[in-house]
Motif scaffolding. Structure first.
Motif, PDB file in Angstrom:
ATOM      1  N   LEU A 163      -5.342   1.095   3.922  1.00  0.00           N
ATOM      2  CA  LEU A 163      -4.945   0.267   5.070  1.00  0.00           C
ATOM      3  C   LEU A 163      -6.169  -0.214   5.834  1.00  0.00           C
ATOM      4  O   LEU A 163      -6.213  -1.345   6.321  1.00  0.00           O
ATOM      5  CB  LEU A 163      -4.007   1.052   5.995  1.00  0.00           C
ATOM      6  N   TYR A 220       2.118   1.554  -3.436  1.00  0.00           N
ATOM      7  CA  TYR A 220       1.027   1.850  -4.367  1.00  0.00           C
ATOM      8  C   TYR A 220       0.678   3.336  -4.339  1.00  0.00           C
ATOM      9  O   TYR A 220       0.546   3.974  -5.381  1.00  0.00           O
ATOM     10  CB  TYR A 220      -0.198   1.006  -3.991  1.00  0.00           C
ATOM     11  N   VAL A 221       0.597   3.890  -3.135  1.00  0.00           N
ATOM     12  CA  VAL A 221       0.248   5.313  -3.025  1.00  0.00           C
ATOM     13  C   VAL A 221       1.398   6.188  -3.553  1.00  0.00           C
ATOM     14  O   VAL A 221       1.180   7.214  -4.180  1.00  0.00           O
ATOM     15  CB  VAL A 221      -0.139   5.671  -1.576  1.00  0.00           C
ATOM     16  N   SER A 223      -1.301  10.641   2.520  1.00  0.00           N
ATOM     17  CA  SER A 223      -1.391   9.876   3.764  1.00  0.00           C
ATOM     18  C   SER A 223      -2.826   9.376   3.975  1.00  0.00           C
ATOM     19  O   SER A 223      -3.044   8.221   4.343  1.00  0.00           O
ATOM     20  CB  SER A 223      -0.951  10.758   4.929  1.00  0.00           C
ATOM     21  N   LEU A 237       6.163   7.026   1.120  1.00  0.00           N
ATOM     22  CA  LEU A 237       5.579   6.806   2.446  1.00  0.00           C
ATOM     23  C   LEU A 237       6.421   5.759   3.154  1.00  0.00           C
ATOM     24  O   LEU A 237       7.098   4.958   2.515  1.00  0.00           O
ATOM     25  CB  LEU A 237       4.145   6.266   2.307  1.00  0.00           C
ATOM     26  N   ARG A 297      -5.026   8.815   1.693  1.00  0.00           N
ATOM     27  CA  ARG A 297      -5.283   7.779   0.703  1.00  0.00           C
ATOM     28  C   ARG A 297      -4.744   6.431   1.205  1.00  0.00           C
ATOM     29  O   ARG A 297      -5.425   5.414   1.141  1.00  0.00           O
ATOM     30  CB  ARG A 297      -4.612   8.165  -0.629  1.00  0.00           C
ATOM     31  N   ALA A 298      -3.536   6.463   1.753  1.00  0.00           N
ATOM     32  CA  ALA A 298      -2.939   5.219   2.256  1.00  0.00           C
ATOM     33  C   ALA A 298      -3.759   4.685   3.430  1.00  0.00           C
ATOM     34  O   ALA A 298      -3.983   3.474   3.548  1.00  0.00           O
ATOM     35  CB  ALA A 298      -1.487   5.463   2.658  1.00  0.00           C
ATOM     36  N   CYS A 299      -4.237   5.601   4.286  1.00  0.00           N
ATOM     37  CA  CYS A 299      -5.057   5.172   5.425  1.00  0.00           C
ATOM     38  C   CYS A 299      -6.322   4.472   4.945  1.00  0.00           C
ATOM     39  O   CYS A 299      -6.745   3.447   5.503  1.00  0.00           O
ATOM     40  CB  CYS A 299      -5.429   6.379   6.294  1.00  0.00           C
ATOM     41  N   LEU A 357       2.396   5.479  10.165  1.00  0.00           N
ATOM     42  CA  LEU A 357       2.538   5.796   8.746  1.00  0.00           C
ATOM     43  C   LEU A 357       3.116   7.199   8.586  1.00  0.00           C
ATOM     44  O   LEU A 357       2.503   8.179   9.013  1.00  0.00           O
ATOM     45  CB  LEU A 357       1.173   5.710   8.060  1.00  0.00           C
ATOM     46  N   ILE A 361       0.843  -1.215   0.000  1.00  0.00           N
ATOM     47  CA  ILE A 361       0.000   0.000   0.000  1.00  0.00           C
ATOM     48  C   ILE A 361       0.874   1.260   0.000  1.00  0.00           C
ATOM     49  O   ILE A 361       0.604   2.214  -0.722  1.00  0.00           O
ATOM     50  CB  ILE A 361      -0.983  -0.028   1.199  1.00  0.00           C
ATOM     51  N   THR A 362       1.962   1.256   0.772  1.00  0.00           N
ATOM     52  CA  THR A 362       2.825   2.454   0.756  1.00  0.00           C
ATOM     53  C   THR A 362       3.424   2.654  -0.640  1.00  0.00           C
ATOM     54  O   THR A 362       3.472   3.776  -1.144  1.00  0.00           O
ATOM     55  CB  THR A 362       3.957   2.367   1.811  1.00  0.00           C
TER      56      THR A 362
END
Lengths: 342, 819
Positions: free
Chosen positions: B383, B257-258, B376, B266, B378-380, B336, B254-255
């Motif tokens: 997640l 990907y973002v 951030s 990230l 978006r990553a959340c 994160l 995910i990190t």
């Protein structure tokens, strides 16, 4: 005295000898025998004193006639024999005209020099002058004055060979732009061919030492269109009229806008082949409008003047132009290679 | 940067087919180096469902499968895999299909049973490198008959972009989407990805302190709890693979990907391994050590920025995380991080540790500091969705120096003037707005343009003009020519050089070009100092301000040579020429004459700019014509060539003097002097060296100072002189004299005595041998007498000749032969 008989005797004797004579030497003998100091005719003249007075004029007249006649005949045959002799002589001088001709040793120009000269002539005809600069440069001319700051990712575009903390081997001919602008006020219209260095391993398409040709035009009202027009003429001249040129956005720290120049592939003409990686286009140079910061650093007011610059690899153009597939051949100097460019 | 067509297409409807889109990107300045189809070679494969599995009566290890391939009839396929079972979805190659391995599938009979296809393993499809134990199993939600490429989400195109430093915004798919929007007449909209919607989150329990705001302009982090480490969803894995990144687990993926969406690196720390609840962004202390994620110990110093907890560094800021807080299978809570670091500092750190990461690459090129929090969130969101993460707390956001949009004044007239186009201010405004710039205000006709956070590459007017040119289309700008009418041409120095080049070629010499970089150790090193001292103009010691004792002092060495073969600049062209002749001699080339013009370099000591000197060097081997019966054909060929050259460029004041140089044959080397100054040397290569290089005996070489020759040359102002009308008289002389008397001395003495009426004196024969006493030689000379304005009298010439004879007898103890 029977003059008539005497004359006919002489004639008869002459004719026999005359006919016998088949070369110039024996003909000369005949001449001496009849017309020489002690020749037959002279002897007959000697008889003049011992003949009756009334016969003297007749004999004299006849002898003159014979003498002239002999003379003429001798001359005629002499000419003929001489002509025959000359003919024989010339025939004897016959040569084998198919033997090879005498070759004069001829030198040759290196293909890189041929292409450089060709490019120089093209630009000279467009009003350019030629400028040169040192191969050993410093940070300022090679980078800073060209708007390439230290610690900028643009430094990664070319790997530099350093001599020490102060000096380096120029990575492009662009420092000549700066040196020219510092010393010349516009209008400026120069090209700068020269050797450049990069920390590249030697292989078929890379060399740590190669050659570039830089161009710079600075004047009032110079436009991006002027850059395009100038490059287009150069490409037509060096690769031929039937090649298209395209400009696409790129990045060079010292030009803005920057453009990469592509020429339609010289092998496939745009269809796509291995040379052009199936794109139909070959990248041949970088170009753009001179960055105002570069003008300013070199003492030229960017509000008053504008300019364009371009730079191309002479080695690459040489390889493309002659269809050479390995850059190492250019600096190997095998005679069988060099001799192909006469 | 690797761009996925499908991924990008999820943010914007790409207006081009995959093939045409490559061209679109290249012409937008995002050069496509390579384009590939992810499902390459798998186009004909389909999904099958195993309906029945029966033993093969004639083979233990084979089974007979009935497979639903989506068509009306099922296929019978013999399979050798141990893992085949009813109900499986499997990749099937029907007859007529060619596998990526080149294997062509046909209807066949295996041990008496028909088989109409093949069930494939992952390695047979080129999807795994190693040999697999059994057939590949597909997800349950695939359907029989479906294209395998679609089922595996491999129906995608990948573009390998060669991005220049000013296209950093395109290191993420959203950045590329913005470009596509701006360059497509602004008709398209961006479909923004979903991000976390902040509700009534509780205050953060983590504290952040930025000790050096110069090096970290923004630092955000958020605690995420209750996460479950597992593989990320297939679609995400496929997209990461398309972008060239190997999937690891849901958190890492995910990190990444973002990052590939927003161009925002990230990092996730395992928060249970962080001591305390305070993150400190500080310079490292001298001697501090951090083991990075690649398991390498890094010795830190105060130039390096670290992320630290209260006890220790836990990450190399912006470059790589620390192993001590690495996310592992047991991780339950992650912190994160999304931040922005100083580009120069990151670049230096990455260089120092030779640690170029996806993260440092982006920070070096400056990221969009205004979008750090968005990335951030978006990553959340992801997640929460794919790692079961529980988000209770607010984002911690330390932003000491908020981004200020730069305002640039742009005059439309300037745009038109520089590009050579003619468009309105409105048109320009639309173009820039399409790319995300804001037209904040007008000042007369001028636009006041504000640059967004993702365009930190734009610094001034020129950059905006490039943007306008890009949207307008470089190829839509008409070609013109500069107006200036000044003539071009070469300077007189350049004309001289051009002429010298041509003249050398006319003498039969072939031009060579050698590398100006030479090996670290030269075979000829032992000779070069002596050679340079005895051949170079002037005093080398003076020239280089050095007290020369060894060659090292003169050599210019590279600080960072790539190889031993290219480690220093050349001090002479001669070694290169010897190598060229040698290379050719070893290829059975018997005769060759070459020249090179180029720079040599001498060190002037530390901290001084090395001297660059231009030289002309000549070399010849195997020249077939002998000159004086002295067995020195190459020497006299080169000498003649050079003398012809000097004559052509009107250099008259030169002379040759015997010299001794170790590189050359001891009796066969001469210095050239031009206007009294040493200009170089010509000699026969020492026979020992000739043998070493496999060169024919008598090979000769010479090297001369270009500047001296050029300075003496004067052929620009040719002035016609009347052709003499009065007859000339010639006289021959044969002299017997001591062998060691140089012929050049005889000629110059004769020229001096001969006075005005002696037009020319030249040697046409040299004889030594029978009838000549040993230690002596016979020289035959021809002298040409002529007066410009009158017919010479016999007696006058006779008198001169007698004077010359007397002079030769007295000064050179010469005997006149046949007198």
């Amino acid at each position: 005295m029977d003059i008539e008989k005497i004359i006919s005797d002489v004639k008869e004797k002459f004719n026999i000898k005359y006919n016998e004579a088949q070369d110039l030497d024996s003909l000369e003998e005949v001449r001496v025998k009849f017309l020489g100091k002690n020749g037959k005719i002279k002897q007959l003249y000697g008889k003049m004193a011992s003949i009756p007075d009334e016969q003297k004029p007749i004999l004299g007249k006849e002898l003159n006639k014979v003498k002239e006649e002999i003379n003429n005949k001798l001359q005629e045959k002499k000419d003929k024999l001489a002509a025959e002799k000359k003919k024989r002589q010339l025939e004897a001088e016959r040569i084998d005209v198919t033997l090879p001709g005498h070759k004069i040793k001829k030198g040759s120009q290196h293909p890189l020099s041929i292409v450089t000269s060709e490019l120089e002539e093209i630009f000279i005809a467009m009003g350019f002058k030629i400028a040169v600069g040192p191969e050993v440069e410093d940070e300022y001319y090679n980078f800073k004055a060209l708007n390439i700051p230290e610690d900028h990712p643009a430094r990664d575009l070319q790997d530099t060979l350093y001599l020490d903390d102060l000096f380096l081997l120029r990575t492009h001919t662009s420092p000549v732009q700066v040196r020219t602008m510092e010393n010349t006020s516009p209008p400026i219209k120069i090209i700068a061919p020269g050797r450049v260095y990069r920390a590249d391993e030697l292989d078929a398409s890379h060399s740590p030492v190669f050659h570039q040709l830089e161009g710079l035009v600075v004047d009032e009202n110079i436009t991006f269109g002027d850059l395009k027009g100038t490059i287009q003429i150069m490409v037509e001249q060096i690769f031929g009229q039937n090649h298209s040129v395209r400009f696409r956005p790129s990045y060079f720290p010292f030009t803005e806008p920057s453009a990469e120049v592509d020429v339609s592939c010289i092998v496939c003409g745009g269809e796509g082949c291995s040379l052009c990686s199936y794109t139909g286009w070959l990248e041949i140079m970088g170009s753009g409008l001179v960055h105002p910061r570069v003008l300013k650093m070199s003492g030229i007011n960017p509000q008053e003047y504008s300019g364009f610059a371009f730079g191309m690899g002479i080695d690459r153009i040489t390889l493309l132009k002659y269809g050479i597939d390995d850059i190492r051949l250019l600096q190997e100097n095998d005679r069988r290679f060099l001799q192909q460019f006469k | 940067m690797q761009l996925s067509y499908n991924w990008l297409n999820s943010y914007i409807d790409i207006p081009e087919t995959p093939e045409k889109f490559a061209h679109f990107l290249t012409m937008a300045g995002l050069e496509v180096e390579d384009m590939s189809y992810r499902g390459e070679g798998l186009e004909d494969l389909i999904v099958g469902e195993v309906l029945e599995v029966a033993d093969h009566e004639n083979a233990d290890k084979l089974t007979i499968c009935q497979v639903d391939c989506g068509s009306t009839t099922k296929k019978q396929i013999i399979c050798g895999a141990p893992n085949v079972a009813v109900g499986q979805k499997v990749p099937v190659a029907l007859p007529g299909t060619t596998l990526p391995t080149g294997l062509e599938i046909k209807e066949t009979e295996i041990r008496g049973k028909k088989s109409a296809g093949m069930i494939c393993s992952a390695d047979e499809l080129g999807l795994e490198e190693e040999r697999q134990d059994g057939i590949m199993l597909l997800a349950d939600n695939t359907t029989p008959g479906q294209s395998l490429v679609r089922a595996l989400k491999l129906d995608d195109y990948v573009y390998k972009l060669d991005l220049t430093p000013n296209y950093a915004r395109c290191l993420g798919h959203i950045g590329v989407a913005r470009e596509v929007k701006g360059l497509s007449d602004n008709k398209l909209a961006i479909n923004w990805p979903e991000a976390l919607a902040e509700k009534d989150n509780s205050p953060a329990s983590v504290e952040v302190e930025i000790k050096d705001p110069e090096l970290c302009q923004r630092y955000t982090c958020r605690l995420i709890e209750d996460i479950e480490i597992k593989p990320s969803p297939l679609w995400m894995q496929r997209r990461l693979e398309a972008a060239g990144i190997r999937p690891i687990n849901n958190i890492v993926d995910i990190t990444n990907y973002v990052m590939l969406e927003y161009n925002q690196p990230l990092h996730a720390f395992d928060f249970d391994r962080v001591t305390g609840d305070k993150i400190i962004v500080r310079r490292a202390e001298e001697g501090e050590v951090l083991m990075t994620l690649d398991d390498k110990k890094r010795e830190l110093d105060s130039e390096v920025l670290v992320i630290a907890d209260k006890d220790k560094p836990i990450g190399l800021a912006g470059v790589m995380g620390g192993a001590n807080t690495e996310v592992t299978t047991g991780t339950r809570r992650v912190l994160l991080e999304a931040a922005s670091f100083n580009a120069v500092n990151i670049r230096r750190t990455a260089k120092k540790f030779a640690l170029h990461s996806d993260s440092s690459h982006r920070f070096e090129r400056k990221i969009d500091i205004t979008a750090v929090d968005e990335a951030s969130r978006r990553a959340c969101y992801l997640l929460q969705k794919y790692a079961g993460g529980e988000i209770k707390e607010k984002l911690v956001d330390q932003y000491p120096a908020p981004f200020e949009e730069k305002e640039i004044e742009l005059a439309p007239q300037r745009v038109n003037q520089l590009l050579g186009i003619n468009i309105t201010a409105e048109k320009i405004a639309t173009m820039l707005e399409g790319l995300g710039f804001k037209i904040h205000d007008r000042k007369g006709n001028n636009l006041l343009v504000k640059t967004p956070g993702f365009r930190r590459d734009v610094e001034g007017e020129a950059d905006l003009i490039e943007e306008v040119a890009r949207v307008y289309g470089y190829n839509n700008i008409s070609s013109t020519r500069p107006a200036s009418s000044e003539p071009g041409g070469r300077t007189s120095e350049q004309k001289k050089e051009h002429k010298i080049d041509q003249l050398l070629q006319q003498q039969g010499l072939e031009e060579v070009i050698n590398y100006s970089l030479r090996p670290k150790e030269e075979e000829l090193d032992g000779y070069l100092l002596d050679y340079l001292i005895n051949s170079s103009p002037g005093n080398l010691t003076q020239l280089t301000s050095q007290n020369l004792e060894n060659l090292n002092q003169l050599q210019v060495r590279l600080k960072n040579p790539l190889s031993q073969a290219f480690a220093q600049l050349r001090v002479s062209l001669i070694p290169g020429l010897i190598e060229v002749l040698s290379l050719n001699a070893r290829k059975q080339i018997k005769e060759m004459a070459i020249y090179e013009m180029g720079q040599v370099f001498y060190s002037q000591g530390k901290k001084e700019r090395p001297l660059e000197k231009r030289k002309i060097a000549l070399g010849s081997m195997g020249y077939p014509e002998e000159s004086w019966g002295l067995a020195a054909p190459d020497f006299f060929y080169l000498k003649g060539g050079l003398e012809n050259l000097l004559a052509e460029i009107k250099v008259a004041d030169y002379s040759w003097q015997r010299t001794k140089v170790d590189l050359f044959h001891p009796g066969r080397a001469a210095n050239l002097f031009i206007a009294g100054e040493k200009a170089g040397v010509l000699g026969e290569l020492h026979p020992d060296l000739a043998a070493e290089y496999d060169l024919p005996a008598r090979t000769a070489l010479g090297e001369f100072a270009y500047d001296l020759i050029e300075a003496a040359a004067d052929f620009a102002g040719i002035k016609y002189q009347k052709i003499p009308r009065h007859p000339s008289t010639s006289r021959d002389l044969a002299l017997l004299l001591a062998d060691e008397i140089p012929a050049a001395d005889i000629i110059s003495a004769i020229e001096e005595t001969g006075g005005e009426i002696l037009q020319e004196a030249k040697i046409f024969d040299l004889y030594q041998g029978e009838q000549i006493p040993s230690g002596q030689k016979s020289l035959a000379l021809k002298m040409l007498y002529q007066a410009r304005e009158r017919t010479l009298q016999e007696e006058e010439v006779e008198e001169k000749v007698n004077q010359i004879i007397t002079m030769l007898e007295e000064e050179f103890k010469a005997q006149i032969r046949g007198k």
